[in-house]
Design a protein around this motif. Structure first.
Motif, PDB file in Angstrom:
ATOM      1  N   VAL A   1       0.750  -1.234   0.055  1.00 50.47           N
ATOM      2  CA  VAL A   1       0.120   0.092   0.102  1.00 50.47           C
ATOM      3  C   VAL A   1       0.848   1.253  -0.014  1.00 50.47           C
ATOM      4  O   VAL A   1       0.638   2.304  -0.647  1.00 50.47           O
ATOM      5  CB  VAL A   1      -0.953  -0.038   1.278  1.00 50.47           C
ATOM      6  CG1 VAL A   1      -1.804   1.455   1.334  1.00 50.47           C
ATOM      7  CG2 VAL A   1      -2.089  -1.203   1.016  1.00 50.47           C
ATOM      8  N   LEU A   2       1.912   1.237   0.855  1.00 47.43           N
ATOM      9  CA  LEU A   2       2.685   2.561   0.906  1.00 47.43           C
ATOM     10  C   LEU A   2       3.920   2.559   0.008  1.00 47.43           C
ATOM     11  O   LEU A   2       4.384   3.675  -0.411  1.00 47.43           O
ATOM     12  CB  LEU A   2       3.164   2.649   2.550  1.00 47.43           C
ATOM     13  CG  LEU A   2       2.218   2.554   3.229  1.00 47.43           C
ATOM     14  CD1 LEU A   2       2.670   2.900   4.760  1.00 47.43           C
ATOM     15  CD2 LEU A   2       1.126   3.875   3.360  1.00 47.43           C
ATOM     16  N   ALA A   3       4.471   1.618  -0.408  1.00 45.96           N
ATOM     17  CA  ALA A   3       5.807   1.535  -1.255  1.00 45.96           C
ATOM     18  C   ALA A   3       5.591   1.011  -2.424  1.00 45.96           C
ATOM     19  O   ALA A   3       5.831   1.634  -3.542  1.00 45.96           O
ATOM     20  CB  ALA A   3       6.778   0.901  -0.232  1.00 45.96           C
ATOM     21  N   LEU A   4       5.338  -0.394  -2.706  1.00 45.52           N
ATOM     22  CA  LEU A   4       5.467  -1.192  -4.102  1.00 45.52           C
ATOM     23  C   LEU A   4       4.401  -0.588  -4.972  1.00 45.52           C
ATOM     24  O   LEU A   4       4.685  -0.481  -6.055  1.00 45.52           O
ATOM     25  CB  LEU A   4       5.544  -2.428  -3.734  1.00 45.52           C
ATOM     26  CG  LEU A   4       6.535  -3.046  -2.973  1.00 45.52           C
ATOM     27  CD1 LEU A   4       6.513  -4.704  -2.841  1.00 45.52           C
ATOM     28  CD2 LEU A   4       7.803  -2.563  -3.569  1.00 45.52           C
ATOM     29  N   ARG A   5       2.941  -0.701  -4.374  1.00 45.70           N
ATOM     30  CA  ARG A   5       1.796   0.054  -5.258  1.00 45.70           C
ATOM     31  C   ARG A   5       1.711  -0.853  -6.660  1.00 45.70           C
ATOM     32  O   ARG A   5       1.571  -0.374  -7.613  1.00 45.70           O
ATOM     33  CB  ARG A   5       1.781   1.144  -5.326  1.00 45.70           C
ATOM     34  CG  ARG A   5       1.915   2.300  -4.246  1.00 45.70           C
ATOM     35  CD  ARG A   5       1.800   3.459  -4.359  1.00 45.70           C
ATOM     36  NE  ARG A   5       1.939   4.345  -3.298  1.00 45.70           N
ATOM     37  CZ  ARG A   5       2.013   5.400  -2.977  1.00 45.70           C
ATOM     38  NH1 ARG A   5       2.561   6.087  -3.845  1.00 45.70           N
ATOM     39  NH2 ARG A   5       1.861   5.946  -1.710  1.00 45.70           N
TER      40      ARG A   5
END
Length: 107
Positions: free
Chosen positions: A20-24
Motif C-alpha cells: 500500500v505504501l511503497a510498492l503499489r
C-alpha cells in the motif's frame, strides 16, 4: 506472550503496508492473486493439518507461543497469517521486479 502470533500478525501487516505504501503493484486488485491464494490455501490446509494434528503431531508448537486458536484440523491460525505474508511478499517482489524490467502485462 504468543510470540508466533505476534510475529505472524506483524509479518502480514508489514507485507500489506509494503504494498500500500511503497510498492503499489496493484496485486490485491487482481483476480489472479486471489485465485493464487485460494490454490495455496487448498494445498496448505491438508498438508498443514496433517503436520499439526493434535492426535499425532509432526510439528509441535509451544502453547505459550501461539494463540491457541486452531482451525480447521488443528492448524494454528498463525500458520495462515505466516503463509499469507510469505507468499504475498514473494509475489509483490516478483511484480516489482517485473515492472522494473519493463514488462507491464497486468493479466
Amino acid at each position: 506472550m504468543a510470540e508466533y502470533l505476534l510475529a505472524a500478525v506483524t509479518a502480514a501487516v508489514l507485507v500489506v503496508l509494503m504494498e500500500v505504501l511503497a510498492l503499489r503493484t496493484g496485486l490485491f486488485r487482481r483476480p489472479a492473486y486471489w485465485i493464487t491464494m485460494a490454490i495455496v490455501l487448498g494445498f496448505q490446509v491438508p498438508v498443514d493439518g496433517w503436520l499439526t494434528k493434535l492426535d499425532a503431531p509432526i510439528v509441535l508448537y509451544a502453547e505459550w507461543a501461539i494463540s491457541g486458536v486452531r482451525v480447521p484440523w488443528d492448524i494454528p491460525v498463525e500458520d495462515f497469517l505466516y503463509g499469507f505474508a510469505m507468499v504475498t511478499a514473494v509475489l509483490l517482489l516478483w511484480e516489482r521486479r517485473r515492472s522494473a524490467d519493463g514488462a507491464v502485462d497486468r493479466r
